[in-house]
Design a protein around this motif. Structure first.
Motif, mmCIF file in Angstrom:
data_model
loop_
_atom_site.group_PDB
_atom_site.id
_atom_site.type_symbol
_atom_site.label_atom_id
_atom_site.label_comp_id
_atom_site.label_asym_id
_atom_site.label_seq_id
_atom_site.Cartn_x
_atom_site.Cartn_y
_atom_site.Cartn_z
ATOM 1 N N TRP A 343 0.661 -1.268 -0.138
ATOM 2 C CA TRP A 343 -0.080 0.059 0.015
ATOM 3 C C TRP A 343 0.915 1.186 -0.171
ATOM 4 O O TRP A 343 0.483 2.100 -0.699
ATOM 5 C CB TRP A 343 -0.902 0.097 1.149
ATOM 6 C CG TRP A 343 -1.683 1.364 1.481
ATOM 7 C CD1 TRP A 343 -3.088 1.478 0.731
ATOM 8 C CD2 TRP A 343 -1.419 2.368 2.066
ATOM 9 N NE1 TRP A 343 -3.486 2.729 1.003
ATOM 10 C CE2 TRP A 343 -2.366 3.132 1.953
ATOM 11 C CE3 TRP A 343 -0.246 2.857 2.981
ATOM 12 C CZ2 TRP A 343 -2.614 4.482 2.539
ATOM 13 C CZ3 TRP A 343 -0.500 4.095 3.670
ATOM 14 C CH2 TRP A 343 -1.543 4.843 3.530
ATOM 15 N N HIS A 344 2.027 1.336 0.736
ATOM 16 C CA HIS A 344 2.674 2.374 0.850
ATOM 17 C C HIS A 344 3.444 2.867 -0.568
ATOM 18 O O HIS A 344 3.801 3.688 -0.843
ATOM 19 C CB HIS A 344 3.959 2.058 1.974
ATOM 20 C CG HIS A 344 5.004 3.255 2.136
ATOM 21 N ND1 HIS A 344 4.678 4.520 2.820
ATOM 22 C CD2 HIS A 344 6.171 3.245 1.807
ATOM 23 C CE1 HIS A 344 5.776 5.080 2.607
ATOM 24 N NE2 HIS A 344 6.720 4.369 1.893
ATOM 25 N N THR A 345 4.061 1.534 -1.125
ATOM 26 C CA THR A 345 4.825 1.715 -2.343
ATOM 27 C C THR A 345 3.642 2.102 -3.402
ATOM 28 O O THR A 345 4.293 3.180 -4.161
ATOM 29 C CB THR A 345 5.301 0.492 -2.994
ATOM 30 O OG1 THR A 345 6.249 -0.274 -1.954
ATOM 31 C CG2 THR A 345 5.886 0.329 -4.263
ATOM 32 N N ARG A 346 2.655 1.615 -3.539
ATOM 33 C CA ARG A 346 1.450 2.090 -4.338
ATOM 34 C C ARG A 346 1.125 3.640 -4.170
ATOM 35 O O ARG A 346 0.925 4.433 -5.052
ATOM 36 C CB ARG A 346 0.348 1.405 -4.665
ATOM 37 C CG ARG A 346 0.656 -0.150 -4.946
ATOM 38 C CD ARG A 346 -0.488 -0.992 -5.295
ATOM 39 N NE ARG A 346 -0.289 -2.408 -6.066
ATOM 40 C CZ ARG A 346 -0.939 -3.113 -6.305
ATOM 41 N NH1 ARG A 346 -2.106 -3.290 -5.693
ATOM 42 N NH2 ARG A 346 -0.351 -4.102 -7.054
ATOM 43 N N THR A 347 0.852 3.835 -3.033
ATOM 44 C CA THR A 347 0.556 5.312 -2.728
ATOM 45 C C THR A 347 1.543 6.375 -3.067
ATOM 46 O O THR A 347 1.533 7.498 -3.604
ATOM 47 C CB THR A 347 0.196 5.645 -1.162
ATOM 48 O OG1 THR A 347 -0.558 4.677 -0.817
ATOM 49 C CG2 THR A 347 -0.072 6.980 -0.699
ATOM 50 N N ARG A 348 2.890 5.894 -2.725
ATOM 51 C CA ARG A 348 4.003 6.839 -2.999
ATOM 52 C C ARG A 348 4.163 7.041 -4.465
ATOM 53 O O ARG A 348 4.411 8.189 -5.030
ATOM 54 C CB ARG A 348 5.012 6.118 -2.558
ATOM 55 C CG ARG A 348 6.527 7.301 -2.670
ATOM 56 C CD ARG A 348 7.777 6.292 -2.118
ATOM 57 N NE ARG A 348 7.909 5.144 -2.424
ATOM 58 C CZ ARG A 348 8.966 4.334 -2.151
ATOM 59 N NH1 ARG A 348 9.706 4.652 -1.168
ATOM 60 N NH2 ARG A 348 9.150 2.943 -2.730
ATOM 61 N N SER A 349 4.061 5.962 -5.406
ATOM 62 C CA SER A 349 4.296 6.128 -6.852
ATOM 63 C C SER A 349 3.007 6.775 -7.405
ATOM 64 O O SER A 349 3.338 7.641 -8.353
ATOM 65 C CB SER A 349 4.022 4.826 -7.468
ATOM 66 O OG SER A 349 2.881 3.772 -7.098
ATOM 67 N N ARG A 350 1.757 6.636 -6.852
ATOM 68 C CA ARG A 350 0.861 7.688 -7.297
ATOM 69 C C ARG A 350 0.745 9.027 -7.083
ATOM 70 O O ARG A 350 0.572 9.975 -7.844
ATOM 71 C CB ARG A 350 -0.665 7.040 -6.821
ATOM 72 C CG ARG A 350 -1.043 5.841 -7.368
ATOM 73 C CD ARG A 350 -2.697 5.730 -7.113
ATOM 74 N NE ARG A 350 -2.986 5.658 -5.718
ATOM 75 C CZ ARG A 350 -2.921 4.448 -5.081
ATOM 76 N NH1 ARG A 350 -2.777 3.357 -5.731
ATOM 77 N NH2 ARG A 350 -3.115 4.542 -3.550
ATOM 78 N N ALA A 351 1.558 9.341 -6.030
ATOM 79 C CA ALA A 351 1.931 10.845 -5.638
ATOM 80 C C ALA A 351 2.933 11.385 -6.248
ATOM 81 O O ALA A 351 2.990 12.631 -6.303
ATOM 82 C CB ALA A 351 2.473 10.754 -3.953
#
Length: 358
Positions: A343-351
């Motif tokens: 979740w952290h990785t995907r949130t960071r990539s979307r940001a």
């Protein structure tokens, strides 16, 4: 550190309340053990096990509390919380006929917590030892608290291999604890396939997890090999202790060897994937490993180690209970971490803004 302390508390609770059945109202007052006479039989090994069990708790509590308060206050509060936890666990054991509440255990647990709490300040970044460990960690691993949690999860996995009641890499075996039925009957070919499946998926899961923690791809092979070797060393150590040197390789069955080969081949082909893909596959692999070990047939060749069968070695029983609790809970801890990291990785990539936008 406080998150890790909470996770370790879960392990302590799980280990302290084994077996999780046979509950009954205690014959005496729940807290009567605190003022009970000194037990007639006390062994040094029992005391040392109870001391060692609370050293990590005191250490992690003091390290976490140090962020918000002076060292002396953090150490004192860590000790107080650990002693309260120990008293609570002994009190609950009064409801279990298979467990014996003891004031000596509370004193030993408190001593262990104090040792851990006093050691915590040495590992602060402002101290020499803490600075050296921090520098090594930053050279090898990606920065960030999420990665720190992943490193701890990997270290805990190595420690689970000291559990004498499971096959190599056999974490998450819950059938005995919860009296779950065996869903299939033993056949030699099915047992071989089950052992291979458990080893293959666990090797794949831990290898992919480790690969997401490292700074450089060139470190993937050496670090994964070092962690796997350490885990096998733990399994060999406990096997030698229980079965003597002639049984040191008893865990290396054809199914385990097959699982190693298949897992290593699959892992080598998947290490080149992206971060999110490796996290997702690690999560899937550990889920499949958890399902496999609980659906697999019972091993008819397994015999309970004499130290556990006799019941005479209480310190070894206590040690085994802690390891069994950690072994059973580790997949749940790892799955929780992998889900949070994904979740952290995907949130960071979307940001992050895309190259096209720039």
């Amino acid at each position: 550190a406080l998150t890790l302390a909470l996770a370790y508390l879960l392990v302590i609770v799980y280990a302290s309340l084994q077996p999780l059945r046979g509950w009954r109202m205690p014959a005496a007052e729940v807290y009567g053990f605190l003022t009970a006479p000194w037990p007639p039989y006390i062994t040094l090994a029992d005391v040392l096990v109870n001391v060692a069990a609370y050293v990590p708790l005191g250490f992690m509590l003091a390290l976490g509390l140090r962020i918000a308060m002076p060292p002396v206050v953090a150490v004192a509060l860590a000790l107080l919380l650990s002693v309260v936890m120990s008293i609570a666990m002994e009190a609950v054991q009064m409801f279990l006929p298979a467990r014996i509440a003891s004031n000596v255990d509370v004193l030993a647990n408190g001593a262990g917590a104090l040792i851990g709490a006093l050691a915590a300040p040495l590992f602060l970044p402002s101290q020499r030892l803490g600075a050296q460990l921090g520098a090594w960690r930053n050279r090898v691993f990606v920065p960030g608290v999420v990665i720190d949690a992943g490193v701890v999860v990997a270290v805990l996995w190595v420690i689970t291999q000291l559990n004498p009641l499971t096959q190599v890499f056999g974490t998450g075996h819950l059938r005995g604890t919860f009296d779950l039925p065996a869903y299939v009957f033993h056949t030699p070919s099915l047992l071989l396939s089950a052992e291979a499946t458990v080893v293959m998926f666990n090797l794949l899961g831990i290898g992919l997890l480790l690969s997401t923690l490292l700074r450089s791809e060139s470190r993937h092979g050496p670090v994964i090999a070092a962690v796997i070797t350490a885990a096998l060393g733990c399994k060999m150590l406990i096997t030698v202790f229980l079965a003597k040197p002639q049984g040191a390789w008893a865990w290396m069955t054809p199914g385990v060897l097959l699982g190693f080969i298949l897992g290593a081949i699959m892992l080598a082909g998947l290490l080149s994937l992206g971060q999110a893909a490796r996290l997702a596959l690690a999560l899937l692999a550990l889920l499949l490993a958890l399902a496999a070990i609980n659906l697999a047939p019972d091993n008819p060749y397994f015999s309970l180690p004499p130290q556990l069968a006799s019941g005479r070695s209480s310190h070894f029983l206590s040690f085994s209970n802690i390891l069994q609790a950690l072994s059973e809970l580790w997949p749940l801890i790892a799955l929780g971490y992998l889900g949070a990291a994904l979740w952290h990785t995907r949130t960071r990539s979307r940001a992050q803004p895309s190259a096209l936008t720039l």
